[in-house]
Every structure is written in C-alpha cells, then in structure tokens.
Design an enzyme around this catalytic site. Structure first.
Site, short mmCIF file in Angstrom:
data_model
loop_
_atom_site.label_atom_id
_atom_site.label_comp_id
_atom_site.label_asym_id
_atom_site.label_seq_id
_atom_site.Cartn_x
_atom_site.Cartn_y
_atom_site.Cartn_z
N ARG A 59 -59.22 58.37 -71.30
CA ARG A 59 -58.43 58.74 -70.13
C ARG A 59 -57.91 57.51 -69.37
O ARG A 59 -56.77 57.48 -68.93
CB ARG A 59 -59.26 59.63 -69.20
N HIS A 103 -49.24 74.15 -58.34
CA HIS A 103 -50.41 74.84 -58.89
C HIS A 103 -50.26 76.35 -58.66
O HIS A 103 -49.88 76.77 -57.57
CB HIS A 103 -51.68 74.33 -58.22
N ASP A 139 -56.70 69.28 -57.88
CA ASP A 139 -56.24 70.38 -57.03
C ASP A 139 -56.88 70.39 -55.65
O ASP A 139 -57.10 71.45 -55.06
CB ASP A 139 -56.45 71.73 -57.73
#
Length: 195
Positions: A59, A103, A139
């Site tokens: 990542r 989202h 989020d």
C-alpha cells in the site's frame, strides 16, 4: 480524479464543467475510456505492479506511485469517484484537506465498501450519499455535502445503489465546484450542505 469503475460519476463531473487535469485508475476500467473520450489524460497506475489485490499488496509503495503521478500533472485538488484502493499516508501528506470522496450513505452511518448492502441489512428507511474530505481513517473526514435517499419497499442493493448514484452524479460535481471556488477565494472553511 481517481477512479476504478464504469466512470459514470466521472461523466457527471466532466459534464458539469469541473476542470479535470488527469484521470488515474488503479486497474483497467471504463473510466479511463471516458477520460480519453473527453480529451482528458488517462493514467493507469496498476495495483498489479505493487502486489495486486492480495496479501502481497504494498500500500505504501502504491500510494507513493499515485501521489507522484498526481504531482506530475500539477493536481491541486483530488476527487475520488469509486476509487477501489484505500491509499496510505503519502497522498494525505501531499493533499491533506484537498482529497475529496463521495460515499453511498449518510456518514457516519455505514462507512466502508459495502454501505448500500449494510443499509439494507440494517432495515433503515432512509440512506443517501455524502461528499467528504478523505482522511487516513476511511470515511471519517469532514462532511461537505449530504443528501437523503429513501429506501423503498422491494429495494435491493442494485436498485438502491442506482438511486443513490443518481444523487451523487449531481451532488458531487456541485461540491467539487464549490470547493474549487472557495479554494480560489482563499477560504479554508468549506460550507456544509445538507438536503
């Protein structure tokens, strides 16, 4: 813009006149074709070169590659549209407060990749979409805009998600343009819009 899928939100963003310098994807997808058709540079920074989608995925290295590609194109504001890779610290260090996401829920309710499925499983009668500033915590960033979408009898994941996307295709471009205007005006306090 960062994208991973069909590019329908990208089409809406381009159709609203949002200036897009580059569209970057983490996998081959239709969004890259949408960008090319609109005359926008399309760049594939494929996860495969960084371990793919399994446990070998690096990542941090992938995030550095994405951040470098955005910087090379002079990007000042990053908007994610269905981008399927959670990015690490490097992009947040480079674009902190200037990394936007949409989202399919009324955050903080139902964060994560399965928001529509989770809303249906919870039996809520109202969900919606949220435009927010992306942070390292997925989020969880400041909300810029939200709009409610009713859950109707007989809804399944596909029908509900499509109604949410219809709202996203309007709300997200509006929010991006507002952030761009406020950034150009030198304001740090972005107004929250709720419908």
């Amino acid at each position: 813009m960062l994208a991973s899928g069909r590019g329908t939100i990208l089409e809406a963003v381009l159709g609203a006149g949002v200036p897009v310098a580059v569209v970057l994807a983490d996998r081959p997808c239709r969004a890259l074709d949408v960008a090319r058709a609109a005359g926008v540079e399309a760049v594939l920074v494929d996860r495969g070169a960084h371990g793919g989608f399994g446990p070998r995925f690096d990542r941090d290295a992938y995030t550095r590659a994405v951040t470098d590609a955005l910087s090379a194109h002079g990007v000042s504001l990053v908007a994610m549209a269905g981008f399927g890779t959670v990015l690490g610290r490097a992009v947040h260090d480079a674009y902190g407060g200037r990394l936007l996401n949409t989202h399919p829920s009324l955050l903080p309710a139902f964060p994560g990749w399965h928001a529509v499925e989770d809303a249906l499983a919870a039996g809520v009668t109202v969900t919606g979409c949220t435009v927010h500033v992306a942070t390292l915590e997925v989020d969880a960033g400041p909300v810029l805009a939200q709009e409610r979408v009713p859950v109707v009898p007989g809804d399944n994941e596909e029908t509900l998600h499509e109604r949410i996307k219809a709202v996203e295709r309007r709300l997200y471009p509006e929010a991006i343009l507002r952030v761009l205007r406020e950034t150009q005006a030198g304001r740090d306090d972005v107004e929250v819009v709720t419908r």
